[in-house]
Design a protein around this motif. Structure first.
Motif, PDB file in Angstrom:
ATOM      1  N   ALA A 295      -0.984  -5.968 -30.422  1.00  0.00           N
ATOM      2  CA  ALA A 295      -0.219  -5.549 -29.253  1.00  0.00           C
ATOM      3  C   ALA A 295       1.124  -6.265 -29.270  1.00  0.00           C
ATOM      4  O   ALA A 295       1.206  -7.457 -29.549  1.00  0.00           O
ATOM      5  N   THR A 320      -9.015   4.404 -23.591  1.00  0.00           N
ATOM      6  CA  THR A 320      -8.859   3.592 -24.789  1.00  0.00           C
ATOM      7  C   THR A 320      -9.759   4.087 -25.911  1.00  0.00           C
ATOM      8  O   THR A 320      -9.610   3.677 -27.040  1.00  0.00           O
ATOM      9  N   VAL A 326      -4.944   0.044 -27.621  1.00  0.00           N
ATOM     10  CA  VAL A 326      -4.623  -0.630 -26.364  1.00  0.00           C
ATOM     11  C   VAL A 326      -5.616  -1.778 -26.123  1.00  0.00           C
ATOM     12  O   VAL A 326      -6.819  -1.587 -26.255  1.00  0.00           O
ATOM     13  N   PHE A 344       0.146  -3.034 -25.551  1.00  0.00           N
ATOM     14  CA  PHE A 344       0.503  -1.789 -26.226  1.00  0.00           C
ATOM     15  C   PHE A 344       1.240  -2.077 -27.531  1.00  0.00           C
ATOM     16  O   PHE A 344       1.744  -3.174 -27.737  1.00  0.00           O
ATOM     17  N   HIS A 349       4.548   3.885 -26.480  1.00  0.00           N
ATOM     18  CA  HIS A 349       3.098   3.879 -26.391  1.00  0.00           C
ATOM     19  C   HIS A 349       2.661   3.599 -24.945  1.00  0.00           C
ATOM     20  O   HIS A 349       1.784   4.259 -24.400  1.00  0.00           O
ATOM     21  N   MET A 350       3.315   2.637 -24.321  1.00  0.00           N
ATOM     22  CA  MET A 350       3.010   2.290 -22.937  1.00  0.00           C
ATOM     23  C   MET A 350       3.271   3.472 -22.007  1.00  0.00           C
ATOM     24  O   MET A 350       2.451   3.801 -21.154  1.00  0.00           O
ATOM     25  N   PHE A 353       0.655   6.192 -22.460  1.00  0.00           N
ATOM     26  CA  PHE A 353      -0.624   5.776 -21.890  1.00  0.00           C
ATOM     27  C   PHE A 353      -0.590   5.904 -20.367  1.00  0.00           C
ATOM     28  O   PHE A 353      -1.501   6.421 -19.747  1.00  0.00           O
TER      29      PHE A 353
END
Ligand code: GTP
Length: 616
Positions: A295, A320, A326, A344, A349-350, A353
């Motif tokens: 991460a 997840t 994650v 992340f 990506h964050m 999500f």
């Protein structure tokens, strides 16, 4: 389908270069979907809503099998690869099941920074690369220049470059031919014991975990008793099938085939991507798994309504499963209540999500500003701090903390030369080091393109770097970064403090306003301190007394604003006699107090926190 007629491949492309359009063409040409059912905007690869909305393809079960009739029948398995830098782990995951890849490049734009890194991953894995130029129907397409670029950047033979238009369909047939001629078939034997690589998984509400597998050896059949090398747990295969392009159950999967299985796995955590599956009574050596993900960006996720925490946590765990990269940890905050701290791979990506959480699980959440993992080196140990609250207040000679380090990245920016100066300014303003650049082509009809490289602190790119990059280059710059380890840095923690009294408490009892701590470079402590103090000044409602709002580094105050006192007593404005009215006012005041969060001796409505902490 024996191995010889199977081709497992993926498409490596930068966002918008036409991967989905080409995939649809291939699917159409092979008759995988009956033509009449094939709507104009129906893209087989972009199944998830958020992918469609954001125009990116990422995670989810993205496999499509096609049957192609050439001089004989071929089974072509297209395994989708995300095109973005944040997902390089998913890239290697999907490439693990392939023997070849189409490198799809927009002939009007040329190679972009992100396709370079994906290309290198594919090449390192020994995949056969088929270079394909797309969008040659467009007048501004410049195939010869882009071909020269491919040759100079990757050493690709110009004779191997295909030219197509995924939109009009021109040349797409040659792509299918190249896939069967150039990509080697998978190897494997039906006589060996079953050995299958689990390379993706998704949670299905009714059937539990659905896993994508690549059978290396042996045969996977419905009813088989299988076991996981990783956990040793045993399962019964309840369904086997291929994605054609939706799930189509089949009797068995042979060596070289990719498909899905359901096997009464109940928990999302049981499906380990990179795991090897085998017959329960015939153990095999596990295949080398995937590198564990790391991460790079952390953020706290809290439910807007604190009662929703259990539901939120469950939704996160479900999600997840399709996105293993994650990391989750529980976190509690005085200001925001119970929540989770998620790790992340990057900021995109964050975002993805968060959006999936909101769209697919209907979650009402607040997500705090992203932070990066810092290394704090004590005399006898090193600790990774992913939450600013845990960062030491002071460090250096007088304290037990020796040094603090921050994660660095090696950034590559590909940009037309006229924007080079702007890009350099941007990098310098973000504490760039080792800045360097070189020209990729000479640029005859259009301007030459330059590759700019430098090292940057990761924390400098997790907020608005990408937006800045795009706006300062009129959208022309493309950007990629890779991990460049840790480096010692002069970082400080800034606390935001409202009221003197709290400040004292903080010093005496060590009780800080948890959600309002930031880790920043010492050189900008005043500037950032001032910005935050101003933000707070705007959102904190006036109190019955004067409130100093301050930003402190250790015991030093680096910025301050004063919130002047409100006129006392809500009932003061009402003239005597109206007892009921007075009571109602007091009652109202009590109710709104209940919804307040008490921070020190200052009441803050929860919304104030949302305003200042929210990333949007
Ligand atoms: P992501 O899913 O975001 O990675 O994008 P993608 O690479 O899948 O691109 P997509 O297929 O969605 O195409 C992007 C845009 O380019 C769309 O507007 C397509 O219509 C257009 N496009 C794709 N191929 C061609 C082509 O050959 N010629 C022209 N003129 N336009 C194309």
């Amino acid at each position: 389908f024996p191995c010889e007629v199977i081709r497992n491949f993926s498409i490596v492309a930068h966002i918008d270069h036409g991967k989905s359009t080409l995939a649809d063409r291939l699917v159409g040409l092979t008759g995988t979907i009956p033509k009449k059912a094939f709507g104009a905007n129906q893209q087989v690869l972009d199944k998830l809503k958020v992918e469609r909305e954001r125009g990116i393809t990422e995670s989810g079960l993205t496999l499509c099998s096609m049957i192609y009739h050439s001089h004989q029948k071929y089974l072509l398995n297209l395994i989708d690869t995300p095109g973005h830098v944040d997902f390089s782990w998913e890239v290697s995951r999907s490439l693990a099941a392939c023997q070849g890849a189409l490198l799809l490049v927009d002939a009007t734009q040329g190679v972009q920074a992100q396709s370079i890194s994906v290309f290198h991953i594919a090449r390192e894995r020994g995949l056969k690369i088929i270079p394909v130029l797309n969008k040659i129907d467009m007048p501004v397409a410049d195939p010869s220049r882009i071909t020269a670029q491919l040759q100079s950047m990757f050493g690709i033979d110009p004779a191997e470059v295909l030219q197509i238009s995924a939109k009009t369909g021109r040349g797409v047939e040659t792509v299918l031919q190249a896939i069967i001629e150039r990509i080697p078939p998978p190897s494997g034997s039906v006589h060996e014991p079953l050995k299958a690589l689990l390379f993706d998984s998704q949670y299905d509400r009714y059937r539990g975990v659905i896993s994508l597998v690549n059978v290396m050896n042996g045969v996977m059949r419905k009813g088989d008793r299988i076991a996981s090398c990783h956990t040793g747990k045993k399962y019964e295969v309840t369904e086997v099938g291929i994605m054609h392009p939706e799930e189509v159950p089949v009797m068995h999967l042979q060596p070289g085939q990719v498909g899905y299985i359901a096997c009464n796995m109940k928990e999302s955590t049981e499906a380990h991507v990179g795991d090897t599956l085998h017959q329960a009574n015939v153990p095999v050596d596990p295949m080398p798994g995937f590198q564990p993900t790391k991460a790079m960006v952390y953020a706290g996720v809290f439910p807007v309504d604190t009662n929703d925490f259990i539901k939120l946590e469950e939704s996160i765990r479900r999600l997840t499963l399709t996105d293993r990269s994650v990391t989750i940890q529980r976190e509690s905050s005085t200001a925001l209540g119970q929540g989770c701290r998620l790790g992340f791979l990057g900021t995109l990506h964050m975002d993805v999500f968060r959006q999936r959480l909101e769209d697919e699980y209907d979650a009402n959440i607040i997500i705090t500003a992203p932070t990066v993992p810092y290394k704090v080196i004590y005399r006898d140990q090193t600790v990774i701090v992913s939450n600013p609250t845990d960062f030491p207040d002071e460090w250096g000679t007088a304290s037990h903390v020796r040094e603090v380090q921050e994660p660095m990245v090696k950034a590559s920016i590909l940009v037309p030369e006229e924007y080079l100066g702007d890009m350099m300014d941007l990098c310098f303003s973000r504490r760039a080091d080792d800045l360097d650049h070189h020209y990729l082509d000479s640029g005859t009809s259009t301007s030459a393109r330059v590759m700019l490289t430098c090292t940057l602190p990761l924390s400098e790119i997790v907020t608005d770097f990408f937006d800045q990059l795009k706006s300062r280059s009129s959208g022309y710059a493309s950007f990629d970064y890779e991990d460049a380890g840790y480096k010692a840095s002069d970082l400080v923690k800034v606390w935001m403090i409202a009221s003197i009294k709290l400040f004292m408490t903080f010093l005496l009892n060590g009780k800080p306003v948890d959600a309002l701590a930031l880790v920043i470079h010492r050189s900008v402590e005043q500037k950032i301190g001032r910005t935050w103090v101003k933000k707070l000044h705007k959102v904190i409602p006036r109190q019955l007394f004067e409130v100093p709002i301050q930003a402190a580094v250790g015991r030093r105050i680096v910025a301050r604003e004063t919130l002047s006192a409100m006129r006392a007593d809500v009932t003061a404005g009402l003239y005597g006699g109206h007892y009921e009215r007075k009571l109602k006012h007091l009652e109202n005041q009590k109710e709104s107090k209940r919804r307040m969060k008490k921070i020190g001796n200052v009441d803050l409505p929860q919304n104030a926190f949302f305003d200042i902490l929210s990333t949007t």
